[in-house]
Design a protein around this motif. Structure first.
Motif, PDB file in Angstrom:
ATOM      1  N   HIS A 154       0.813  -1.219   0.000  1.00 29.90           N
ATOM      2  CA  HIS A 154       0.000   0.000   0.000  1.00 29.90           C
ATOM      3  C   HIS A 154       0.846   1.269   0.000  1.00 29.90           C
ATOM      4  O   HIS A 154       0.713   2.131  -0.878  1.00 29.90           O
ATOM      5  CB  HIS A 154      -0.928  -0.024   1.219  1.00 29.90           C
ATOM      6  CG  HIS A 154      -1.793   1.183   1.367  1.00 29.90           C
ATOM      7  ND1 HIS A 154      -1.360   2.332   2.006  1.00 29.90           N
ATOM      8  CD2 HIS A 154      -3.061   1.430   0.954  1.00 29.90           C
ATOM      9  CE1 HIS A 154      -2.332   3.229   1.988  1.00 29.90           C
ATOM     10  NE2 HIS A 154      -3.367   2.710   1.359  1.00 29.90           N
ATOM     11  N   ASP A 155       1.728   1.445   0.986  1.00 26.81           N
ATOM     12  CA  ASP A 155       2.475   2.693   1.083  1.00 26.81           C
ATOM     13  C   ASP A 155       3.511   2.824  -0.024  1.00 26.81           C
ATOM     14  O   ASP A 155       3.828   3.931  -0.472  1.00 26.81           O
ATOM     15  CB  ASP A 155       3.143   2.804   2.458  1.00 26.81           C
ATOM     16  CG  ASP A 155       2.134   3.114   3.565  1.00 26.81           C
ATOM     17  OD1 ASP A 155       0.920   3.158   3.269  1.00 26.81           O
ATOM     18  OD2 ASP A 155       2.562   3.296   4.717  1.00 26.81           O
ATOM     19  N   ASP A 156       4.042   1.696  -0.505  1.00 29.23           N
ATOM     20  CA  ASP A 156       4.999   1.759  -1.614  1.00 29.23           C
ATOM     21  C   ASP A 156       4.353   2.327  -2.868  1.00 29.23           C
ATOM     22  O   ASP A 156       5.027   2.981  -3.683  1.00 29.23           O
ATOM     23  CB  ASP A 156       5.553   0.370  -1.922  1.00 29.23           C
ATOM     24  CG  ASP A 156       6.496  -0.147  -0.843  1.00 29.23           C
ATOM     25  OD1 ASP A 156       6.769   0.609   0.110  1.00 29.23           O
ATOM     26  OD2 ASP A 156       6.944  -1.307  -0.954  1.00 29.23           O
ATOM     27  N   TYR A 158       2.360   4.750  -3.065  1.00 32.17           N
ATOM     28  CA  TYR A 158       2.438   6.211  -3.000  1.00 32.17           C
ATOM     29  C   TYR A 158       3.854   6.716  -3.257  1.00 32.17           C
ATOM     30  O   TYR A 158       4.042   7.826  -3.781  1.00 32.17           O
ATOM     31  CB  TYR A 158       1.918   6.715  -1.656  1.00 32.17           C
ATOM     32  CG  TYR A 158       0.414   6.727  -1.589  1.00 32.17           C
ATOM     33  CD1 TYR A 158      -0.317   7.681  -2.298  1.00 32.17           C
ATOM     34  CD2 TYR A 158      -0.284   5.796  -0.837  1.00 32.17           C
ATOM     35  CE1 TYR A 158      -1.700   7.703  -2.257  1.00 32.17           C
ATOM     36  CE2 TYR A 158      -1.674   5.807  -0.788  1.00 32.17           C
ATOM     37  CZ  TYR A 158      -2.375   6.762  -1.500  1.00 32.17           C
ATOM     38  OH  TYR A 158      -3.744   6.778  -1.464  1.00 32.17           O
ATOM     39  N   ASP A 159       4.884   5.928  -2.904  1.00 31.54           N
ATOM     40  CA  ASP A 159       6.248   6.322  -3.253  1.00 31.54           C
ATOM     41  C   ASP A 159       6.411   6.360  -4.772  1.00 31.54           C
ATOM     42  O   ASP A 159       7.018   7.286  -5.324  1.00 31.54           O
ATOM     43  CB  ASP A 159       7.250   5.334  -2.652  1.00 31.54           C
ATOM     44  CG  ASP A 159       7.270   5.372  -1.135  1.00 31.54           C
ATOM     45  OD1 ASP A 159       6.868   6.399  -0.564  1.00 31.54           O
ATOM     46  OD2 ASP A 159       7.679   4.356  -0.525  1.00 31.54           O
ATOM     47  N   SER A 230      -5.857   7.307   3.989  1.00 35.19           N
ATOM     48  CA  SER A 230      -4.919   6.669   4.905  1.00 35.19           C
ATOM     49  C   SER A 230      -3.835   7.690   5.253  1.00 35.19           C
ATOM     50  O   SER A 230      -3.702   8.729   4.578  1.00 35.19           O
ATOM     51  CB  SER A 230      -4.282   5.456   4.236  1.00 35.19           C
ATOM     52  OG  SER A 230      -3.455   5.871   3.152  1.00 35.19           O
ATOM     53  N   ARG A 232      -0.671   7.691   4.680  1.00 32.13           N
ATOM     54  CA  ARG A 232       0.190   7.927   3.515  1.00 32.13           C
ATOM     55  C   ARG A 232      -0.580   8.643   2.414  1.00 32.13           C
ATOM     56  O   ARG A 232      -0.037   9.504   1.706  1.00 32.13           O
ATOM     57  CB  ARG A 232       0.748   6.595   3.003  1.00 32.13           C
ATOM     58  CG  ARG A 232       1.770   6.756   1.872  1.00 32.13           C
ATOM     59  CD  ARG A 232       2.994   7.519   2.334  1.00 32.13           C
ATOM     60  NE  ARG A 232       3.977   7.660   1.248  1.00 32.13           N
ATOM     61  CZ  ARG A 232       3.983   8.654   0.369  1.00 32.13           C
ATOM     62  NH1 ARG A 232       3.066   9.611   0.432  1.00 32.13           N
ATOM     63  NH2 ARG A 232       4.911   8.714  -0.561  1.00 32.13           N
ATOM     64  N   GLU A 335      -3.276  -5.273   1.785  1.00 34.49           N
ATOM     65  CA  GLU A 335      -2.758  -4.322   0.795  1.00 34.49           C
ATOM     66  C   GLU A 335      -3.840  -3.743  -0.107  1.00 34.49           C
ATOM     67  O   GLU A 335      -3.543  -3.113  -1.112  1.00 34.49           O
ATOM     68  CB  GLU A 335      -1.676  -4.993  -0.063  1.00 34.49           C
ATOM     69  CG  GLU A 335      -0.480  -5.489   0.738  1.00 34.49           C
ATOM     70  CD  GLU A 335       0.170  -4.417   1.598  1.00 34.49           C
ATOM     71  OE1 GLU A 335       0.061  -3.215   1.262  1.00 34.49           O
ATOM     72  OE2 GLU A 335       0.771  -4.777   2.622  1.00 34.49           O
ATOM     73  N   ARG A 338      -7.218   0.790   2.440  1.00 35.90           N
ATOM     74  CA  ARG A 338      -7.293   0.855   3.901  1.00 35.90           C
ATOM     75  C   ARG A 338      -8.565   1.558   4.365  1.00 35.90           C
ATOM     76  O   ARG A 338      -9.186   1.177   5.364  1.00 35.90           O
ATOM     77  CB  ARG A 338      -6.058   1.596   4.435  1.00 35.90           C
ATOM     78  CG  ARG A 338      -4.734   0.953   4.054  1.00 35.90           C
ATOM     79  CD  ARG A 338      -4.399  -0.218   4.950  1.00 35.90           C
ATOM     80  NE  ARG A 338      -3.263  -0.967   4.466  1.00 35.90           N
ATOM     81  CZ  ARG A 338      -1.975  -0.658   4.713  1.00 35.90           C
ATOM     82  NH1 ARG A 338      -1.686   0.434   5.414  1.00 35.90           N
ATOM     83  NH2 ARG A 338      -1.011  -1.416   4.250  1.00 35.90           N
TER      84      ARG A 338
END
Length: 463
Positions: A154-156, A158-159, A230, A232, A335, A338
């Motif tokens: 999930h957060d990757d 956004y990277d 979320s 992020r 994943e 969220r």
């Protein structure tokens, strides 16, 4: 003085969208989603109601979490079949003059170079009325459709998105100077090469060495929508978004999210009111309270509980076909999206949802609240929601389309106008000008501005 309440219509180039099963209702036309007359009629209705825009959702992949297969989604037309949202926009723009179009595109599966050209093309053809809903995706089926084993964590995602945004900002803002297309017939020069700049980007996820293929469109960068709430997602919105779509079943869920978003803006050095926030809501309105409630009961006869749970399983990543209807929905981290899981679990600790209650709630209009009543009651509910949450307006899902939007245009809009809470005419200009009353282009401190060429200043485009 209380501010203007804003409306977007929330739809998708598919059948039913957020109300699975309602396509069978005799007043619903979404089974005609693959024919232009449906979309042209809808666009005209929305412009008559002075809606800011039509917000077009989209997904790549199918909802195959429920039961471990796409069968339920296919049976109930749960966002499948689904067509490309971009291709219907120029036709709707041709029959309207002010309606904006927010188009969802999943950047995880769209190379930035051709995508930037498609958005510039839409901005040209709509005369500056297009926005992009930036999403990173949440369905593993989409990743598999693109030849991957599954989606990134999930957060990757956004990277990756941060790097992607830098690429498209450089293309939209830094490749062509304003007026580079000189159109000098006497000299035989259409574009001045000295005013077009190569974009060189070498980031952690994307590399590019090219000029943007399109000359500057009215807005250059389309209006930027985003829907993740979320932590992020909020950080991403605080840096990039101009409009944010929030969803949840109640004031208790939405209000803290809006406050957290405003704080994320401040953390990014932007003003708390730099973003317009739209909450997902469904309106069922009639001339009288009794008429509105009769509509709701009629709609419930057509709603599909299995279709609703197919949607929610896809959003949350949890297979609810294994759950009894009286079983409590408990939080699971995975994943997928969220926010969807939080909506029915920990976002409101005072509300416990069973699977059956989720199916009934999601079955008409998705996860947002449903306001039912006569025009006065609905206007009261909208005003109260705005004041309790701090949102700027609503992304209005539908029970039946275009009928739900006709009711809003004919009954709710006049009531809000009487109260001074809804515009009586469109602001001239691009979608960005209509939403913010400022210029057609992004302005500082938005990060895109740093990549723009300006007289006497070199841009960061060729880095």
């Amino acid at each position: 003085m209380a501010g203007e309440i804003r409306f977007n219509a929330f739809a998708m180039n598919c059948v039913g969208h957020q109300s699975p099963g309602l396509w069978r209702h005799p007043q619903d036309r979404t089974a005609q989603y693959n024919r232009l007359p449906y979309w042209l009629d809808l666009a005209r209705i929305l412009e008559r109601g002075l809606f800011d825009g039509l917000f077009l959702a989209d997904v790549l992949g199918v909802y195959d979490v429920y039961g471990g297969s796409p069968d339920a989604a296919l049976r109930h037309a749960t966002q499948v079949p689904v067509n490309d949202p971009m291709l219907i926009v120029p036709a709707m723009a041709a029959v309207t003059r002010n309606l904006g179009f927010g188009v969802t595109s999943t950047l995880s599966y769209e190379p930035p170079y051709p995508f930037a050209r498609r958005m510039s093309t839409l901005d040209h053809l709509t005369e500056g009325r297009v926005g992009w809903n930036i999403v990173t995706g949440y369905l593993n089926s989409a990743a598999k459709g693109m030849g991957l084993a599954g989606q990134r964590p999930h957060d990757d995602r956004y990277d990756v998105a941060d790097d992607y945004m830098e690429v498209v900002y450089k293309l939209w803002e830094g490749s062509w100077e304003e007026g580079a297309a000189v159109r000098d017939a006497a000299a035989g020069v259409f574009t001045d090469p000295a005013r077009v700049h190569r974009v060189i980007h070498q980031g952690p996820h994307y590399a590019l060495d090219a000029i943007h293929l399109a000359e500057p469109s009215p807005q250059r960068t389309p209006v930027l929508y985003q829907a993740g709430t979320s932590p992020r997602g909020r950080a991403f919105a605080g840096r990039h978004a101009e409009a944010v779509f929030v969803s949840g079943p109640s004031v208790q869920v939405i209000a803290p999210r809006v406050a957290a978003l405003r704080q994320a803006l401040a953390d990014s050095g932007r003003a708390p009111d730099a973003v317009r926030v739209f909450a997902m809501t469904t309106i069922i309105v009639g001339e009288t309270t009794a008429a509105a409630r009769a509509k709701l009961e009629d709609y419930r006869r057509y709603a599909s509980p299995e279709g609703a749970l197919t949607l929610y399983s896809g959003w949350s990543g949890v297979d609810f076909s294994d759950y009894a209807l009286d079983q409590q929905v408990r939080h699971i981290t995975n994943e997928a999206g969220r926010t969807a899981m939080d909506n029915m679990t920990r976002a409101d600790p005072n509300r416990v949802w069973t699977v059956g209650e989720v199916a009934e709630h999601v079955g008409i209009g998705g996860v947002g609240p449903v306001f039912v009543g006569d025009p006065v009651e609905v206007a009261d509910a909208l005003e109260g929601f705005v004041e309790a949450t701090g949102v700027d307006g609503f992304n209005l899902a539908f029970a039946v389309s275009p009928g739900s939007y006709e009711d809003i245009a004919d009954l709710v809009v006049p009531e809000l106008q009487k109260r001074g809470r809804y515009k009586r005419a469109y602001t001239p200009g691009t979608l960005r000008e209509k939403l913010f009353g400022a210029g057609a282009h992004l302005s500082a401190p938005h990060p895109a501005v740093s990549f723009r060429h300006a007289p006497g200043r070199a841009a960061r485009a060729a880095e």
